[in-house]
Scaffold this motif. Structure first.
Motif, PDB file in Angstrom:
ATOM      1  N   LEU A 105       0.824  -1.208  -0.042  1.00 20.27           N
ATOM      2  CA  LEU A 105      -0.107   0.141  -0.028  1.00 20.27           C
ATOM      3  C   LEU A 105       0.799   1.420   0.052  1.00 20.27           C
ATOM      4  O   LEU A 105       0.498   2.057  -0.838  1.00 20.27           O
ATOM      5  CB  LEU A 105      -0.982   0.166   1.304  1.00 20.27           C
ATOM      6  CG  LEU A 105      -1.955  -1.049   1.206  1.00 20.27           C
ATOM      7  CD1 LEU A 105      -2.816  -1.138   2.486  1.00 20.27           C
ATOM      8  CD2 LEU A 105      -3.037  -0.779   0.004  1.00 20.27           C
ATOM      9  N   ALA A 106       1.984   1.217   0.812  1.00 17.21           N
ATOM     10  CA  ALA A 106       2.786   2.259   0.801  1.00 17.21           C
ATOM     11  C   ALA A 106       3.438   2.608  -0.453  1.00 17.21           C
ATOM     12  O   ALA A 106       3.588   3.618  -1.087  1.00 17.21           O
ATOM     13  CB  ALA A 106       3.655   2.181   1.783  1.00 17.21           C
ATOM     14  N   PHE A 107       4.030   1.533  -1.045  1.00 15.61           N
ATOM     15  CA  PHE A 107       4.445   1.604  -2.580  1.00 15.61           C
ATOM     16  C   PHE A 107       3.506   2.292  -3.441  1.00 15.61           C
ATOM     17  O   PHE A 107       3.780   3.209  -4.282  1.00 15.61           O
ATOM     18  CB  PHE A 107       4.986   0.419  -2.917  1.00 15.61           C
ATOM     19  CG  PHE A 107       5.490   0.434  -4.392  1.00 15.61           C
ATOM     20  CD1 PHE A 107       6.934   0.975  -4.684  1.00 15.61           C
ATOM     21  CD2 PHE A 107       4.656   0.186  -5.389  1.00 15.61           C
ATOM     22  CE1 PHE A 107       7.418   0.930  -5.830  1.00 15.61           C
ATOM     23  CE2 PHE A 107       5.266   0.333  -6.827  1.00 15.61           C
ATOM     24  CZ  PHE A 107       6.612   0.714  -6.862  1.00 15.61           C
ATOM     25  N   PHE A 108       2.264   1.889  -3.475  1.00 17.49           N
ATOM     26  CA  PHE A 108       1.392   2.678  -4.573  1.00 17.49           C
ATOM     27  C   PHE A 108       0.975   3.951  -3.949  1.00 17.49           C
ATOM     28  O   PHE A 108       0.826   4.729  -5.026  1.00 17.49           O
ATOM     29  CB  PHE A 108       0.115   1.657  -4.709  1.00 17.49           C
ATOM     30  CG  PHE A 108       0.314   0.227  -5.577  1.00 17.49           C
ATOM     31  CD1 PHE A 108       0.711   0.600  -6.583  1.00 17.49           C
ATOM     32  CD2 PHE A 108       0.285  -0.790  -4.878  1.00 17.49           C
ATOM     33  CE1 PHE A 108       0.863  -0.669  -7.584  1.00 17.49           C
ATOM     34  CE2 PHE A 108       0.482  -2.118  -5.490  1.00 17.49           C
ATOM     35  CZ  PHE A 108       0.895  -1.960  -6.948  1.00 17.49           C
ATOM     36  N   ALA A 109       1.024   4.146  -2.827  1.00 20.80           N
ATOM     37  CA  ALA A 109       0.863   5.735  -2.435  1.00 20.80           C
ATOM     38  C   ALA A 109       2.026   6.551  -2.887  1.00 20.80           C
ATOM     39  O   ALA A 109       1.893   7.692  -3.293  1.00 20.80           O
ATOM     40  CB  ALA A 109       0.457   5.726  -0.858  1.00 20.80           C
ATOM     41  N   PHE A 110       3.159   6.001  -2.551  1.00 20.99           N
ATOM     42  CA  PHE A 110       4.192   6.769  -3.126  1.00 20.99           C
ATOM     43  C   PHE A 110       4.356   6.869  -4.586  1.00 20.99           C
ATOM     44  O   PHE A 110       4.810   8.087  -5.084  1.00 20.99           O
ATOM     45  CB  PHE A 110       5.879   6.070  -2.570  1.00 20.99           C
ATOM     46  CG  PHE A 110       6.002   6.266  -1.166  1.00 20.99           C
ATOM     47  CD1 PHE A 110       5.547   7.128  -0.361  1.00 20.99           C
ATOM     48  CD2 PHE A 110       6.702   5.086  -0.438  1.00 20.99           C
ATOM     49  CE1 PHE A 110       5.617   7.065   1.034  1.00 20.99           C
ATOM     50  CE2 PHE A 110       6.808   4.920   0.768  1.00 20.99           C
ATOM     51  CZ  PHE A 110       6.195   5.979   1.514  1.00 20.99           C
ATOM     52  N   TRP A 111       3.956   5.706  -5.214  1.00 21.89           N
ATOM     53  CA  TRP A 111       4.022   5.833  -6.526  1.00 21.89           C
ATOM     54  C   TRP A 111       2.768   6.859  -7.312  1.00 21.89           C
ATOM     55  O   TRP A 111       3.294   7.747  -8.153  1.00 21.89           O
ATOM     56  CB  TRP A 111       3.829   4.508  -7.261  1.00 21.89           C
ATOM     57  CG  TRP A 111       4.187   4.110  -8.704  1.00 21.89           C
ATOM     58  CD1 TRP A 111       4.514   5.112  -9.555  1.00 21.89           C
ATOM     59  CD2 TRP A 111       3.754   3.190  -9.436  1.00 21.89           C
ATOM     60  NE1 TRP A 111       4.801   4.819 -10.867  1.00 21.89           N
ATOM     61  CE2 TRP A 111       4.244   3.407 -10.763  1.00 21.89           C
ATOM     62  CE3 TRP A 111       3.095   1.902  -9.268  1.00 21.89           C
ATOM     63  CZ2 TRP A 111       4.142   2.340 -11.873  1.00 21.89           C
ATOM     64  CZ3 TRP A 111       2.771   1.109 -10.313  1.00 21.89           C
ATOM     65  CH2 TRP A 111       3.400   1.448 -11.527  1.00 21.89           C
ATOM     66  N   ALA A 112       1.920   7.091  -6.647  1.00 23.52           N
ATOM     67  CA  ALA A 112       0.744   7.803  -6.980  1.00 23.52           C
ATOM     68  C   ALA A 112       1.172   9.238  -6.895  1.00 23.52           C
ATOM     69  O   ALA A 112       1.073  10.144  -7.705  1.00 23.52           O
ATOM     70  CB  ALA A 112      -0.539   7.458  -6.372  1.00 23.52           C
ATOM     71  N   LEU A 113       1.826   9.490  -5.602  1.00 24.91           N
ATOM     72  CA  LEU A 113       2.421  10.919  -5.318  1.00 24.91           C
ATOM     73  C   LEU A 113       3.202  11.166  -6.514  1.00 24.91           C
ATOM     74  O   LEU A 113       3.298  12.564  -6.965  1.00 24.91           O
ATOM     75  CB  LEU A 113       2.665  11.023  -3.989  1.00 24.91           C
ATOM     76  CG  LEU A 113       1.629  10.911  -3.038  1.00 24.91           C
ATOM     77  CD1 LEU A 113       2.237  10.882  -1.284  1.00 24.91           C
ATOM     78  CD2 LEU A 113       0.797  12.175  -2.875  1.00 24.91           C
ATOM     79  N   ALA A 114       4.227  10.335  -6.600  1.00 27.99           N
ATOM     80  CA  ALA A 114       5.368  10.775  -7.578  1.00 27.99           C
ATOM     81  C   ALA A 114       4.536  10.807  -9.061  1.00 27.99           C
ATOM     82  O   ALA A 114       5.417  11.748  -9.743  1.00 27.99           O
ATOM     83  CB  ALA A 114       6.498   9.606  -7.406  1.00 27.99           C
ATOM     84  N   MET A 115       3.552  10.333  -9.398  1.00 32.11           N
ATOM     85  CA  MET A 115       3.361  10.263 -10.642  1.00 32.11           C
ATOM     86  C   MET A 115       2.480  11.658 -10.946  1.00 32.11           C
ATOM     87  O   MET A 115       2.727  12.395 -11.748  1.00 32.11           O
ATOM     88  CB  MET A 115       2.115   9.189 -10.868  1.00 32.11           C
ATOM     89  CG  MET A 115       2.949   8.066 -11.256  1.00 32.11           C
ATOM     90  SD  MET A 115       1.817   6.612 -11.718  1.00 32.11           S
ATOM     91  CE  MET A 115       1.060   7.170 -13.225  1.00 32.11           C
ATOM     92  N   VAL A 116       1.748  12.320  -9.712  1.00 32.60           N
ATOM     93  CA  VAL A 116       1.307  13.490  -9.569  1.00 32.60           C
ATOM     94  C   VAL A 116       2.486  14.638  -9.836  1.00 32.60           C
ATOM     95  O   VAL A 116       2.311  15.405 -10.579  1.00 32.60           O
ATOM     96  CB  VAL A 116       0.389  13.689  -8.419  1.00 32.60           C
ATOM     97  CG1 VAL A 116       0.248  15.418  -8.197  1.00 32.60           C
ATOM     98  CG2 VAL A 116      -0.874  12.914  -8.580  1.00 32.60           C
TER      99      VAL A 116
END
Length: 133
Positions: A105-116
């Protein structure tokens, strides 16, 4: 085995011990194999595959997703080097998730923030004509 380890006798040179050759031999074989591999790679290059060119839309998505993926992986390593997922709380409640679930979950949250972040950067460098199309 006893002959390989040979108990050192006074006056006996170092090269008379089998263990010394085993310790030196392993790395030496790897270095020689590396040079052979380099020679093969230089003399027999792989042909360039015929691929279809990417559209501008596909290229933009890769400019957003790939750097964000790398940043998410780096953040995952840095954060969880110092934080135990079992110590995390959400609004004062313990999270009933396994460590692996928290890592995911943390990886996907970090990925989403970095994509933004990457998408905003891409938007800022685009010309006004590209934005208003």
């Amino acid at each position: 085995m006893h002959k390989l380890l040979n108990v050192r006798k006074e006056g006996q040179p170092w090269w008379r011990f089998g263990l010394v050759w085993m310790v030196f031999g392993g790395p030496a074989v790897v270095v020689v194999a590396g040079f052979i591999t380099l020679y093969i790679a230089i003399t027999n290059p792989d042909p360039v595959p015929n691929v279809t060119p990417r559209t501008a839309h596909q290229a933009r998505w890769m400019w957003i997703a790939w750097p964000a993926f790398l940043v998410a992986g780096l953040l995952e390593v840095l954060v969880f080097a110092f934080v135990d997922p079992q110590d995390l709380h959400w609004f004062g409640q313990d999270l009933d998730l396994s460590r692996q679930a928290m890592y995911t979950l943390a990886f996907f949250a970090f990925w989403a923030l970095a994509m933004v972040s990457s998408a905003l950067t891409l938007l800022l460098v685009m010309s006004s004509e590209d934005v208003n199309r």
